[in-house]
Design a protein around this motif. Structure first.
Motif, PDB file in Angstrom:
ATOM      1  N   ASP A  48     -32.517 -20.271  48.116  1.00 24.42           N
ATOM      2  CA  ASP A  48     -32.327 -20.513  46.863  1.00 24.42           C
ATOM      3  C   ASP A  48     -31.342 -21.698  46.540  1.00 24.42           C
ATOM      4  O   ASP A  48     -31.552 -22.529  45.854  1.00 24.42           O
ATOM      5  N   GLN A  49     -30.267 -21.604  47.432  1.00 17.83           N
ATOM      6  CA  GLN A  49     -29.380 -22.290  46.998  1.00 17.83           C
ATOM      7  C   GLN A  49     -29.718 -24.072  47.636  1.00 17.83           C
ATOM      8  O   GLN A  49     -29.536 -25.063  47.019  1.00 17.83           O
ATOM      9  N   LEU A  50     -30.540 -24.028  48.524  1.00  9.94           N
ATOM     10  CA  LEU A  50     -31.080 -25.153  49.327  1.00  9.94           C
ATOM     11  C   LEU A  50     -32.035 -25.818  48.021  1.00  9.94           C
ATOM     12  O   LEU A  50     -32.197 -26.969  47.945  1.00  9.94           O
ATOM     13  N   LEU A  51     -33.031 -25.153  47.724  1.00  8.73           N
ATOM     14  CA  LEU A  51     -33.936 -25.385  46.550  1.00  8.73           C
ATOM     15  C   LEU A  51     -33.189 -25.781  45.276  1.00  8.73           C
ATOM     16  O   LEU A  51     -33.506 -26.706  44.636  1.00  8.73           O
ATOM     17  N   ASP A  52     -32.176 -25.183  44.935  1.00  8.87           N
ATOM     18  CA  ASP A  52     -31.393 -25.525  43.749  1.00  8.87           C
ATOM     19  C   ASP A  52     -30.876 -26.882  44.081  1.00  8.87           C
ATOM     20  O   ASP A  52     -30.876 -27.674  43.174  1.00  8.87           O
ATOM     21  N   ALA A  53     -30.383 -27.290  45.019  1.00  9.16           N
ATOM     22  CA  ALA A  53     -29.898 -28.623  45.684  1.00  9.16           C
ATOM     23  C   ALA A  53     -31.172 -29.792  45.225  1.00  9.16           C
ATOM     24  O   ALA A  53     -30.871 -30.629  44.821  1.00  9.16           O
ATOM     25  N   ALA A  54     -32.078 -29.161  45.938  1.00 12.03           N
ATOM     26  CA  ALA A  54     -33.280 -30.317  45.690  1.00 12.03           C
ATOM     27  C   ALA A  54     -33.647 -30.408  44.534  1.00 12.03           C
ATOM     28  O   ALA A  54     -33.744 -31.668  43.788  1.00 12.03           O
ATOM     29  N   GLU A  55     -33.710 -29.533  43.589  1.00 14.86           N
ATOM     30  CA  GLU A  55     -33.933 -29.516  41.835  1.00 14.86           C
ATOM     31  C   GLU A  55     -32.985 -30.591  41.406  1.00 14.86           C
ATOM     32  O   GLU A  55     -33.196 -31.229  40.728  1.00 14.86           O
ATOM     33  N   ALA A  56     -31.598 -30.343  41.746  1.00 17.70           N
ATOM     34  CA  ALA A  56     -30.626 -31.242  41.177  1.00 17.70           C
ATOM     35  C   ALA A  56     -30.907 -32.756  41.549  1.00 17.70           C
ATOM     36  O   ALA A  56     -30.812 -33.669  40.811  1.00 17.70           O
ATOM     37  N   VAL A  57     -31.314 -32.871  42.566  1.00 15.48           N
ATOM     38  CA  VAL A  57     -31.781 -34.433  43.393  1.00 15.48           C
ATOM     39  C   VAL A  57     -32.709 -34.914  42.576  1.00 15.48           C
ATOM     40  O   VAL A  57     -32.908 -35.955  41.723  1.00 15.48           O
ATOM     41  N   VAL A  58     -33.897 -34.001  42.290  1.00 16.96           N
ATOM     42  CA  VAL A  58     -34.858 -34.415  41.640  1.00 16.96           C
ATOM     43  C   VAL A  58     -34.775 -34.661  39.932  1.00 16.96           C
ATOM     44  O   VAL A  58     -35.240 -35.621  39.484  1.00 16.96           O
ATOM     45  N   ALA A  59     -33.849 -33.953  39.451  1.00 17.05           N
ATOM     46  CA  ALA A  59     -33.443 -34.119  38.070  1.00 17.05           C
ATOM     47  C   ALA A  59     -32.559 -35.346  37.786  1.00 17.05           C
ATOM     48  O   ALA A  59     -32.963 -35.976  36.775  1.00 17.05           O
ATOM     49  N   ARG A  60     -31.716 -35.674  38.848  1.00 18.30           N
ATOM     50  CA  ARG A  60     -30.873 -36.652  38.824  1.00 18.30           C
ATOM     51  C   ARG A  60     -31.753 -38.129  39.049  1.00 18.30           C
ATOM     52  O   ARG A  60     -31.475 -39.035  38.636  1.00 18.30           O
ATOM     53  N   ASP A  61     -32.566 -38.231  40.455  1.00 22.55           N
ATOM     54  CA  ASP A  61     -33.042 -39.233  40.869  1.00 22.55           C
ATOM     55  C   ASP A  61     -34.599 -39.249  40.821  1.00 22.55           C
ATOM     56  O   ASP A  61     -35.157 -40.362  41.029  1.00 22.55           O
TER      57      ASP A  61
ATOM     58  N   ILE B 103     -27.006 -21.682  54.725  1.00 26.59           N
ATOM     59  CA  ILE B 103     -27.105 -21.744  53.059  1.00 26.59           C
ATOM     60  C   ILE B 103     -28.343 -21.095  53.024  1.00 26.59           C
ATOM     61  O   ILE B 103     -29.278 -20.978  53.915  1.00 26.59           O
ATOM     62  N   ASP B 104     -28.511 -20.210  51.836  1.00 25.63           N
ATOM     63  CA  ASP B 104     -29.628 -19.704  51.725  1.00 25.63           C
ATOM     64  C   ASP B 104     -30.835 -20.557  51.052  1.00 25.63           C
ATOM     65  O   ASP B 104     -30.497 -21.611  50.534  1.00 25.63           O
TER      66      ASP B 104
ATOM     67  N   ALA C 258     -38.429 -37.207  41.892  1.00 19.20           N
ATOM     68  CA  ALA C 258     -39.111 -36.655  43.229  1.00 19.20           C
ATOM     69  C   ALA C 258     -39.298 -37.795  44.391  1.00 19.20           C
ATOM     70  O   ALA C 258     -39.236 -37.769  45.408  1.00 19.20           O
ATOM     71  N   ALA C 259     -39.357 -39.096  43.818  1.00 19.07           N
ATOM     72  CA  ALA C 259     -39.848 -40.248  44.705  1.00 19.07           C
ATOM     73  C   ALA C 259     -38.504 -40.534  45.536  1.00 19.07           C
ATOM     74  O   ALA C 259     -38.834 -40.997  46.539  1.00 19.07           O
ATOM     75  N   LYS C 260     -37.334 -40.132  45.138  1.00 20.82           N
ATOM     76  CA  LYS C 260     -36.042 -40.675  45.841  1.00 20.82           C
ATOM     77  C   LYS C 260     -35.556 -39.523  46.461  1.00 20.82           C
ATOM     78  O   LYS C 260     -34.582 -39.459  47.092  1.00 20.82           O
ATOM     79  N   LEU C 261     -36.100 -38.150  46.423  1.00 19.53           N
ATOM     80  CA  LEU C 261     -35.841 -37.149  47.018  1.00 19.53           C
ATOM     81  C   LEU C 261     -35.898 -37.166  48.699  1.00 19.53           C
ATOM     82  O   LEU C 261     -36.937 -37.501  49.110  1.00 19.53           O
ATOM     83  N   THR C 262     -34.955 -36.992  49.170  1.00 18.65           N
ATOM     84  CA  THR C 262     -34.909 -37.145  50.864  1.00 18.65           C
ATOM     85  C   THR C 262     -34.083 -35.646  51.378  1.00 18.65           C
ATOM     86  O   THR C 262     -33.468 -35.268  50.900  1.00 18.65           O
ATOM     87  N   LEU C 263     -34.243 -35.407  52.470  1.00 20.43           N
ATOM     88  CA  LEU C 263     -33.731 -34.595  53.150  1.00 20.43           C
ATOM     89  C   LEU C 263     -32.163 -34.684  53.203  1.00 20.43           C
ATOM     90  O   LEU C 263     -31.505 -33.741  53.147  1.00 20.43           O
ATOM     91  N   GLU C 264     -31.858 -36.045  53.318  1.00 14.66           N
ATOM     92  CA  GLU C 264     -30.458 -36.478  53.361  1.00 14.66           C
ATOM     93  C   GLU C 264     -29.630 -36.129  52.118  1.00 14.66           C
ATOM     94  O   GLU C 264     -28.595 -35.668  51.956  1.00 14.66           O
ATOM     95  N   SER C 265     -30.615 -36.557  50.825  1.00 19.49           N
ATOM     96  CA  SER C 265     -29.797 -36.403  49.735  1.00 19.49           C
ATOM     97  C   SER C 265     -29.690 -34.902  49.296  1.00 19.49           C
ATOM     98  O   SER C 265     -28.820 -34.711  48.431  1.00 19.49           O
ATOM     99  N   VAL C 266     -30.665 -33.984  49.819  1.00 20.44           N
ATOM    100  CA  VAL C 266     -30.639 -32.534  49.390  1.00 20.44           C
ATOM    101  C   VAL C 266     -29.335 -31.835  50.334  1.00 20.44           C
ATOM    102  O   VAL C 266     -28.708 -31.429  49.494  1.00 20.44           O
ATOM    103  N   ALA C 267     -29.318 -32.488  51.677  1.00 22.31           N
ATOM    104  CA  ALA C 267     -28.114 -32.174  52.201  1.00 22.31           C
ATOM    105  C   ALA C 267     -26.964 -32.467  51.554  1.00 22.31           C
ATOM    106  O   ALA C 267     -26.054 -31.554  51.574  1.00 22.31           O
ATOM    107  N   ALA C 268     -26.538 -33.811  51.258  1.00 29.26           N
ATOM    108  CA  ALA C 268     -25.490 -34.194  50.536  1.00 29.26           C
ATOM    109  C   ALA C 268     -25.100 -33.198  49.218  1.00 29.26           C
ATOM    110  O   ALA C 268     -24.037 -32.885  49.409  1.00 29.26           O
ATOM    111  N   GLN C 269     -26.449 -33.050  48.487  1.00 32.77           N
ATOM    112  CA  GLN C 269     -26.076 -32.161  47.134  1.00 32.77           C
ATOM    113  C   GLN C 269     -25.586 -30.749  47.391  1.00 32.77           C
ATOM    114  O   GLN C 269     -24.785 -30.324  46.948  1.00 32.77           O
ATOM    115  N   ALA C 270     -26.121 -30.186  48.764  1.00 34.19           N
ATOM    116  CA  ALA C 270     -25.874 -28.884  49.041  1.00 34.19           C
ATOM    117  C   ALA C 270     -24.802 -28.933  49.938  1.00 34.19           C
ATOM    118  O   ALA C 270     -23.944 -27.471  50.191  1.00 34.19           O
ATOM    119  N   GLY C 271     -23.888 -29.771  50.247  1.00 33.67           N
ATOM    120  CA  GLY C 271     -22.754 -29.791  51.023  1.00 33.67           C
ATOM    121  C   GLY C 271     -23.194 -29.082  52.468  1.00 33.67           C
ATOM    122  O   GLY C 271     -22.300 -28.582  53.030  1.00 33.67           O
TER     123      GLY C 271
END
Length: 197
Positions: free
Chosen positions: A10-23, A7-8, A25-38
């Motif tokens: 930008d795609q990874l950071l897009d996934a992190a932003e989606a997690v932050v927008a939804r949950d 994954i490049d 920054a306090a609930k941002l985890t490496l696992e949640s970003v991985a799940a969001q990015a697939g």
């Protein structure tokens, strides 16, 4: 042979932003970003060893995007006085959409808790302020306009207040008028000494 990236960045950071927008920054985890990015957690860890490193990358990218967006708006104005601040005013004509507001709000909370992240923001703000004052015939007016603009944007980003479009457009015009006509400040009154008798 090196490992092939799945994954490049930008795609990874897009996934992190989606997690932050939804949950947030306090609930941002490496696992949640991985799940969001697939992707696997190992793919996230490959680029960002910790949550802190991931948040730092999000902040850096947000600053780069914001600066590029504002530069593009200034470039569209052509050769005008105070182009830096006028470009930022023009760029502010469209407020952040709700998902980006949620990310900005969460990143502000992360900035409040991390001196290192604040240093990046402070350095960026110092550079912007220096550039807009260098570029203007009325440096003080440019600075006052910038402070008013940032106050407006901060109220919106922190979800403290939203202005109706008509009111917001008028405020932006009034802020731009400050560039050429900074408020006149009366001289400070002479100090009055009082003696006890």
């Amino acid at each position: 042979m090196g490992r092939t990236r799945v994954i490049d960045q930008d795609q990874l950071l897009d996934a992190a932003e989606a997690v932050v927008a939804r949950d947030g920054a306090a609930k941002l985890t490496l696992e949640s970003v991985a799940a969001q990015a697939g992707v696997s957690k190992a793919s996230v860890v490959y680029d960002h060893k910790t949550k802190q490193a991931l948040v730092e990358a999000l902040v850096r990218r947000a600053l780069e995007r914001d600066n590029a967006f504002n530069r593009a708006a200034a470039d569209r104005l052509g050769d005008v006085d105070a182009r830096v601040v006028r470009g930022r005013i023009a760029a502010a004509a469209d407020p952040l959409p709700p998902p980006q507001r949620a990310v900005a709000l969460s990143l502000c909370a992360a900035l409040a808790q991390d001196a290192g992240l604040r240093q990046a923001m402070q350095a960026n703000q110092a550079a912007v302020i220096a550039a807009l004052q260098r570029d203007a015939t009325q440096p003080r007016g440019a600075l006052v306009a910038y402070l008013a603009l940032e106050g407006l944007k901060l109220l919106e980003s922190l979800d403290f207040h939203t202005f109706a479009k008509r009111d917001r457009d008028r405020l932006l015009r009034e802020i731009e008028a400050l560039v050429d006509h900074p408020p006149q400040v009366p001289a400070a009154p002479a100090a009055v000494s009082r003696r006890r008798r």
